[in-house]
Design a protein around this motif. Structure first.
Motif, PDB file in Angstrom:
ATOM      1  N   LEU A   1      77.955 -15.506  98.873  1.00 48.07           N
ATOM      2  CA  LEU A   1      79.046 -16.414  99.240  1.00 48.07           C
ATOM      3  C   LEU A   1      80.401 -15.879  98.767  1.00 48.07           C
ATOM      4  O   LEU A   1      81.399 -15.972  99.488  1.00 48.07           O
ATOM      5  CB  LEU A   1      78.789 -17.804  98.667  1.00 48.07           C
ATOM      6  N   LYS A   2      80.439 -15.319  97.573  1.00 41.10           N
ATOM      7  CA  LYS A   2      81.692 -14.741  97.066  1.00 41.10           C
ATOM      8  C   LYS A   2      82.136 -13.574  97.940  1.00 41.10           C
ATOM      9  O   LYS A   2      83.319 -13.442  98.253  1.00 41.10           O
ATOM     10  CB  LYS A   2      81.531 -14.284  95.619  1.00 41.10           C
ATOM     11  N   ALA A   3      81.193 -12.733  98.332  1.00 38.76           N
ATOM     12  CA  ALA A   3      81.528 -11.586  99.178  1.00 38.76           C
ATOM     13  C   ALA A   3      82.065 -12.048 100.530  1.00 38.76           C
ATOM     14  O   ALA A   3      83.044 -11.487 101.040  1.00 38.76           O
ATOM     15  CB  ALA A   3      80.302 -10.697  99.372  1.00 38.76           C
ATOM     16  N   THR A   4      81.461 -13.081 101.079  1.00 36.27           N
ATOM     17  CA  THR A   4      81.941 -13.629 102.346  1.00 36.27           C
ATOM     18  C   THR A   4      83.344 -14.186 102.188  1.00 36.27           C
ATOM     19  O   THR A   4      84.224 -13.931 103.017  1.00 36.27           O
ATOM     20  CB  THR A   4      80.987 -14.733 102.851  1.00 36.27           C
ATOM     21  N   GLY A   5      83.583 -14.916 101.120  1.00 39.15           N
ATOM     22  CA  GLY A   5      84.914 -15.469 100.860  1.00 39.15           C
ATOM     23  C   GLY A   5      85.958 -14.390 100.674  1.00 39.15           C
ATOM     24  O   GLY A   5      87.069 -14.485 101.202  1.00 39.15           O
ATOM     25  N   ILE A   6      85.602 -13.347  99.946  1.00 34.93           N
ATOM     26  CA  ILE A   6      86.535 -12.239  99.744  1.00 34.93           C
ATOM     27  C   ILE A   6      86.887 -11.603 101.077  1.00 34.93           C
ATOM     28  O   ILE A   6      88.054 -11.323 101.358  1.00 34.93           O
ATOM     29  CB  ILE A   6      85.939 -11.193  98.771  1.00 34.93           C
ATOM     30  N   GLY A   7      85.894 -11.399 101.910  1.00 37.11           N
ATOM     31  CA  GLY A   7      86.139 -10.790 103.214  1.00 37.11           C
ATOM     32  C   GLY A   7      87.044 -11.630 104.089  1.00 37.11           C
ATOM     33  O   GLY A   7      87.978 -11.111 104.719  1.00 37.11           O
ATOM     34  N   LEU A   8      86.802 -12.944 104.127  1.00 40.82           N
ATOM     35  CA  LEU A   8      87.619 -13.833 104.958  1.00 40.82           C
ATOM     36  C   LEU A   8      89.057 -13.913 104.461  1.00 40.82           C
ATOM     37  O   LEU A   8      90.014 -13.815 105.238  1.00 40.82           O
ATOM     38  CB  LEU A   8      86.991 -15.232 105.005  1.00 40.82           C
ATOM     39  N   VAL A   9      89.232 -14.067 103.159  1.00 40.67           N
ATOM     40  CA  VAL A   9      90.573 -14.166 102.594  1.00 40.67           C
ATOM     41  C   VAL A   9      91.323 -12.843 102.757  1.00 40.67           C
ATOM     42  O   VAL A   9      92.511 -12.833 103.095  1.00 40.67           O
ATOM     43  CB  VAL A   9      90.512 -14.597 101.108  1.00 40.67           C
TER      44      VAL A   9
ATOM     45  N   ARG B   1      96.401  -3.237 104.739  1.00 40.92           N
ATOM     46  CA  ARG B   1      95.271  -2.307 104.628  1.00 40.92           C
ATOM     47  C   ARG B   1      94.857  -2.141 103.171  1.00 40.92           C
ATOM     48  O   ARG B   1      93.673  -2.040 102.860  1.00 40.92           O
ATOM     49  CB  ARG B   1      95.659  -0.956 105.230  1.00 40.92           C
ATOM     50  N   ALA B   2      95.836  -2.144 102.266  1.00 42.66           N
ATOM     51  CA  ALA B   2      95.522  -2.054 100.835  1.00 42.66           C
ATOM     52  C   ALA B   2      94.693  -3.257 100.395  1.00 42.66           C
ATOM     53  O   ALA B   2      93.759  -3.115  99.596  1.00 42.66           O
ATOM     54  CB  ALA B   2      96.806  -1.957 100.021  1.00 42.66           C
ATOM     55  N   ILE B   3      95.006  -4.434 100.915  1.00 43.52           N
ATOM     56  CA  ILE B   3      94.222  -5.631 100.587  1.00 43.52           C
ATOM     57  C   ILE B   3      92.799  -5.478 101.099  1.00 43.52           C
ATOM     58  O   ILE B   3      91.841  -5.844 100.406  1.00 43.52           O
ATOM     59  CB  ILE B   3      94.893  -6.897 101.172  1.00 43.52           C
ATOM     60  N   GLN B   4      92.637  -4.924 102.286  1.00 41.95           N
ATOM     61  CA  GLN B   4      91.289  -4.720 102.827  1.00 41.95           C
ATOM     62  C   GLN B   4      90.490  -3.739 101.974  1.00 41.95           C
ATOM     63  O   GLN B   4      89.301  -3.952 101.716  1.00 41.95           O
ATOM     64  CB  GLN B   4      91.370  -4.223 104.265  1.00 41.95           C
ATOM     65  N   ILE B   5      91.138  -2.682 101.504  1.00 40.32           N
ATOM     66  CA  ILE B   5      90.454  -1.709 100.648  1.00 40.32           C
ATOM     67  C   ILE B   5      90.094  -2.344  99.313  1.00 40.32           C
ATOM     68  O   ILE B   5      88.995  -2.151  98.783  1.00 40.32           O
ATOM     69  CB  ILE B   5      91.326  -0.451 100.460  1.00 40.32           C
ATOM     70  N   LEU B   6      91.015  -3.142  98.761  1.00 35.35           N
ATOM     71  CA  LEU B   6      90.737  -3.861  97.519  1.00 35.35           C
ATOM     72  C   LEU B   6      89.551  -4.810  97.694  1.00 35.35           C
ATOM     73  O   LEU B   6      88.686  -4.902  96.823  1.00 35.35           O
ATOM     74  CB  LEU B   6      91.981  -4.639  97.081  1.00 35.35           C
ATOM     75  N   ALA B   7      89.489  -5.487  98.830  1.00 34.30           N
ATOM     76  CA  ALA B   7      88.379  -6.407  99.103  1.00 34.30           C
ATOM     77  C   ALA B   7      87.059  -5.651  99.172  1.00 34.30           C
ATOM     78  O   ALA B   7      86.036  -6.113  98.644  1.00 34.30           O
ATOM     79  CB  ALA B   7      88.626  -7.168 100.400  1.00 34.30           C
ATOM     80  N   ALA B   8      87.066  -4.482  99.797  1.00 36.28           N
ATOM     81  CA  ALA B   8      85.841  -3.680  99.875  1.00 36.28           C
ATOM     82  C   ALA B   8      85.381  -3.278  98.475  1.00 36.28           C
ATOM     83  O   ALA B   8      84.184  -3.348  98.164  1.00 36.28           O
ATOM     84  CB  ALA B   8      86.080  -2.446 100.739  1.00 36.28           C
ATOM     85  N   ALA B   9      86.321  -2.883  97.625  1.00 35.26           N
ATOM     86  CA  ALA B   9      85.971  -2.516  96.254  1.00 35.26           C
ATOM     87  C   ALA B   9      85.426  -3.726  95.492  1.00 35.26           C
ATOM     88  O   ALA B   9      84.455  -3.615  94.737  1.00 35.26           O
ATOM     89  CB  ALA B   9      87.191  -1.935  95.538  1.00 35.26           C
ATOM     90  N   ALA B  10      86.030  -4.901  95.702  1.00 36.64           N
ATOM     91  CA  ALA B  10      85.568  -6.110  95.013  1.00 36.64           C
ATOM     92  C   ALA B  10      84.154  -6.488  95.467  1.00 36.64           C
ATOM     93  O   ALA B  10      83.318  -6.888  94.648  1.00 36.64           O
ATOM     94  CB  ALA B  10      86.535  -7.262  95.278  1.00 36.64           C
ATOM     95  N   VAL B  11      83.874  -6.339  96.749  1.00 36.46           N
ATOM     96  CA  VAL B  11      82.534  -6.654  97.258  1.00 36.46           C
ATOM     97  C   VAL B  11      81.514  -5.659  96.698  1.00 36.46           C
ATOM     98  O   VAL B  11      80.405  -6.050  96.326  1.00 36.46           O
ATOM     99  CB  VAL B  11      82.519  -6.675  98.801  1.00 36.46           C
ATOM    100  N   LEU B  12      81.876  -4.391  96.620  1.00 42.10           N
ATOM    101  CA  LEU B  12      80.976  -3.410  96.012  1.00 42.10           C
ATOM    102  C   LEU B  12      80.703  -3.759  94.557  1.00 42.10           C
ATOM    103  O   LEU B  12      79.565  -3.651  94.078  1.00 42.10           O
ATOM    104  CB  LEU B  12      81.565  -2.002  96.122  1.00 42.10           C
ATOM    105  N   TRP B  13      81.737  -4.170  93.848  1.00 43.57           N
ATOM    106  CA  TRP B  13      81.569  -4.574  92.448  1.00 43.57           C
ATOM    107  C   TRP B  13      80.627  -5.780  92.348  1.00 43.57           C
ATOM    108  O   TRP B  13      79.773  -5.838  91.465  1.00 43.57           O
ATOM    109  CB  TRP B  13      82.932  -4.884  91.836  1.00 43.57           C
ATOM    110  N   LEU B  14      80.802  -6.732  93.280  1.00 45.63           N
ATOM    111  CA  LEU B  14      79.924  -7.903  93.286  1.00 45.63           C
ATOM    112  C   LEU B  14      78.469  -7.525  93.563  1.00 45.63           C
ATOM    113  O   LEU B  14      77.551  -8.208  93.114  1.00 45.63           O
ATOM    114  CB  LEU B  14      80.371  -8.895  94.367  1.00 45.63           C
ATOM    115  N   ALA B  15      78.265  -6.453  94.323  1.00 41.06           N
ATOM    116  CA  ALA B  15      76.917  -6.061  94.734  1.00 41.06           C
ATOM    117  C   ALA B  15      76.126  -5.363  93.640  1.00 41.06           C
ATOM    118  O   ALA B  15      74.925  -5.142  93.801  1.00 41.06           O
ATOM    119  CB  ALA B  15      76.998  -5.164  95.964  1.00 41.06           C
TER     120      ALA B  15
END
Length: 131
Positions: A73-81, A99-113
């Protein structure tokens, strides 16, 4: 479903208003755009509430680890925001920050994983150890 149509109509009205505001200056149009995006997030949250309840029921039925569902759920929320924030940045004329926000979101989702990958590795070790 009525809420969706109302929100979509509100967004379309905001687009028309923003076109007129942008003729006088981009600042007010951008403020309107951010406000409408917040409204869309609120409507989206209302639609996601029943989905969360369903996921909780599935978690209870399947005796799933709540931490794993929380990560999803957190990963989904990060992606949407991140997608919405990226669009706002692009609309403001700064696609690079978007684009920087999108890259940051990808890093945050990887961290969550990390816990998911760790659990998967432990399961694989257990399966391979039993062979």
């Amino acid at each position: 479903m009525e809420r969706f149509w109302q929100a979509a109509a509100g967004v379309m009205v905001a687009v028309v208003i923003e076109i007129f505001l942008n003729r006088q200056g981009r600042d007010m149009g951008l403020v309107l755009s951010i406000g409408v995006c917040c409204m869309v997030l609120a409507v989206m949250a209302a639609y996601l509430e029943p989905v969360l309840e369903l996921l909780e029921q599935l978690q209870e039925m399947g005796d799933l680890d709540s931490g794993m569902l929380e990560i999803l759920l957190k990963a989904t929320g990060i992606g949407l925001v991140a997608e919405l924030a990226s669009l706002i940045c692009a609309d403001a004329g700064n696609a690079a920050l978007g684009r920087a926000i999108q890259i940051l979101a990808a890093a945050a989702v990887l961290w969550l994983a990390i816990p998911l990958v760790t659990s998967l590795m432990a399961l694989l070790r257990q399966i391979l150890g039993e062979l």
